[in-house]
Scaffold this active site. Structure first.
Site, PDB file in Angstrom:
ATOM      1  N   ASN A  17       0.937  -0.963   0.214  1.00 18.77           N
ATOM      2  CA  ASN A  17       0.029  -0.134   0.225  1.00 18.77           C
ATOM      3  C   ASN A  17       0.974   1.595   0.110  1.00 18.77           C
ATOM      4  OD1 ASN A  17      -1.661   2.412   1.316  1.00 18.77           O
ATOM      5  ND2 ASN A  17      -2.887   1.325   1.640  1.00 18.77           N
ATOM      6  N   ASP A  76      -0.738  -3.329  11.094  1.00 13.92           N
ATOM      7  CA  ASP A  76      -2.115  -3.327  11.456  1.00 13.92           C
ATOM      8  C   ASP A  76      -2.387  -2.947  11.489  1.00 13.92           C
ATOM      9  OD1 ASP A  76      -4.096  -5.603   9.157  1.00 13.92           O
ATOM     10  OD2 ASP A  76      -4.496  -6.271  11.056  1.00 13.92           O
ATOM     11  N   SER A  77      -3.785  -2.216  11.292  1.00 14.09           N
ATOM     12  CA  SER A  77      -5.058  -1.433  12.113  1.00 14.09           C
ATOM     13  C   SER A  77      -6.259  -1.245  12.248  1.00 14.09           C
ATOM     14  CB  SER A  77      -4.327   0.520  11.243  1.00 14.09           C
ATOM     15  OG  SER A  77      -4.168   0.175  10.484  1.00 14.09           O
ATOM     16  N   ARG A 195      -1.395   5.282  15.188  1.00 15.23           N
ATOM     17  CA  ARG A 195      -0.095   4.686  14.142  1.00 15.23           C
ATOM     18  C   ARG A 195       0.772   5.387  14.604  1.00 15.23           C
ATOM     19  NH1 ARG A 195      -2.239   4.784   9.717  1.00 15.23           N
ATOM     20  NH2 ARG A 195      -3.380   3.612   9.642  1.00 15.23           N
TER      21      ARG A 195
HETATM   22  P1  IMP Z   1      -5.207  -2.890   7.017  1.00 16.89           P
HETATM   23  O1  IMP Z   1      -4.306  -2.340   6.764  1.00 16.89           O
HETATM   24  O2  IMP Z   1      -5.716  -4.459   7.462  1.00 16.89           O
HETATM   25  O3  IMP Z   1      -4.504  -2.093   8.101  1.00 16.89           O
HETATM   26  O4  IMP Z   1      -6.361  -1.932   7.190  1.00 16.89           O
HETATM   27  C1  IMP Z   1      -6.827  -0.626   8.275  1.00 16.89           C
HETATM   28  C2  IMP Z   1      -8.164  -0.398   7.536  1.00 16.89           C
HETATM   29  O5  IMP Z   1      -8.576  -0.096   8.984  1.00 16.89           O
HETATM   30  C3  IMP Z   1      -7.744   0.504   7.130  1.00 16.89           C
HETATM   31  O6  IMP Z   1      -8.286   0.356   5.478  1.00 16.89           O
HETATM   32  C4  IMP Z   1      -9.099   1.664   7.005  1.00 16.89           C
HETATM   33  O7  IMP Z   1     -10.268   1.236   6.950  1.00 16.89           O
HETATM   34  C5  IMP Z   1      -9.034   1.497   8.665  1.00 16.89           C
HETATM   35  N1  IMP Z   1      -8.241   1.662   9.408  1.00 16.89           N
HETATM   36  C6  IMP Z   1      -7.487   2.215  10.163  1.00 16.89           C
HETATM   37  N2  IMP Z   1      -6.090   3.610  10.114  1.00 16.89           N
HETATM   38  C7  IMP Z   1      -7.172   4.086  10.338  1.00 16.89           C
HETATM   39  C8  IMP Z   1      -7.086   6.025   9.977  1.00 16.89           C
HETATM   40  O8  IMP Z   1      -6.049   5.946  10.558  1.00 16.89           O
HETATM   41  N3  IMP Z   1      -8.565   6.482   9.443  1.00 16.89           N
HETATM   42  C9  IMP Z   1      -9.083   5.829   9.347  1.00 16.89           C
HETATM   43  N4  IMP Z   1      -9.315   4.580   9.248  1.00 16.89           N
HETATM   44  C10 IMP Z   1      -8.144   3.415   9.517  1.00 16.89           C
END
Ligand code: IMP
Length: 207
Positions: A17, A76-77, A195
């Site tokens: 990404n 991961d978030s 983050r």
């Molecule tokens: P990952 O790529 O599996 O970590 O997906 C994390 C998803 O969580 C993202 O696509 C967003 O939908 C959401 N997300 C994580 N961090 C944020 C943020 O700082 N703002 C808004 N959405 C977030």
């Protein structure tokens, strides 16, 4: 147990990404660490089969470290909504569907909140960061930011669920804040976001 510190000056950022890569490069810049991405190295993307943010960050970091022979950092978030038992959580990206439609994902959260019958609008963002070495060692940290969900969404800055998330003690949503305000990118600032907080913990532990 003492944490293992990074001893080289080059790591792989285990993401395909571009947005995440840019953000992590910004955060690493003050440490003069060169960050190449898993995408640039054409490393395969593992399936996110973990049941926690930490497990998913670790499996992405380990896959990249093993494939590249370099230490690898993964994050991961997601957004956890109290009245929905922590959903969408690790499935936050999936709630937006293949076309990454976050307006729809936010509507879905709002609809599910309505159907829950609860007036509890608390939510928090989580970010887990894992640094893995090719020998299988991992160091994992977590950052969180707590707040409430507003409707309708406000602001068109940021990404994902930002426009409906109002951090505690603030009167603007993440969608109404610049990246500097959200992540505290200025020297000496820690930042409000999950983050940025995870990154501070990571820097204290591993850099
Ligand atoms: P990952 O790529 O599996 O970590 O997906 C994390 C998803 O969580 C993202 O696509 C967003 O939908 C959401 N997300 C994580 N961090 C944020 C943020 O700082 N703002 C808004 N959405 C977030």
């Amino acid at each position: 147990m003492t944490a293992r510190r990074l001893d080289g000056d080059k790591i792989v950022v285990a993401t395909h990404n571009k947005g995440k890569l840019a953000e992590i490069r910004d955060l690493l810049a003050p440490w003069r660490i060169e960050a190449v991405s898993a995408g640039e190295l054409e490393l395969p993307e593992p399936e996110e089969t973990g049941e926690t943010f930490e497990a998913n960050a670790a499996l992405k970091a380990l896959a990249a470290a093993t494939a590249s022979g370099l230490p690898a950092l993964a994050d991961d978030s997601g957004l956890c909504v109290a009245a929905l038992g922590g959903q969408p959580g690790i499935y936050s990206a999936r709630w937006a569907g293949e076309d990454k439609d976050f307006a729809r994902a936010m509507r879905n959260v709002e609809e599910q909140l309505g159907q829950s019958g609860s007036d509890d609008r608390r939510a928090h963002f989580v970010a887990a960061l894992c640094l893995a070495w090719p020998d299988g060692h991992t160091e994992t940290v977590r950052g969180e930011v707590h707040g409430t969900l507003v409707w309708p969404p406000r602001g068109d800055l940021g990404f994902g669920y930002d426009p409906m998330f109002l951090p505690e003690g603030e009167n603007r949503t993440f969608g109404e804040m610049t990246a500097e305000e959200k992540h505290g990118l200025r020297p000496g600032e820690t930042g409000l976001s999950h983050r940025a907080r995870a990154f501070s913990a990571f820097a204290a532990r591993c850099l």
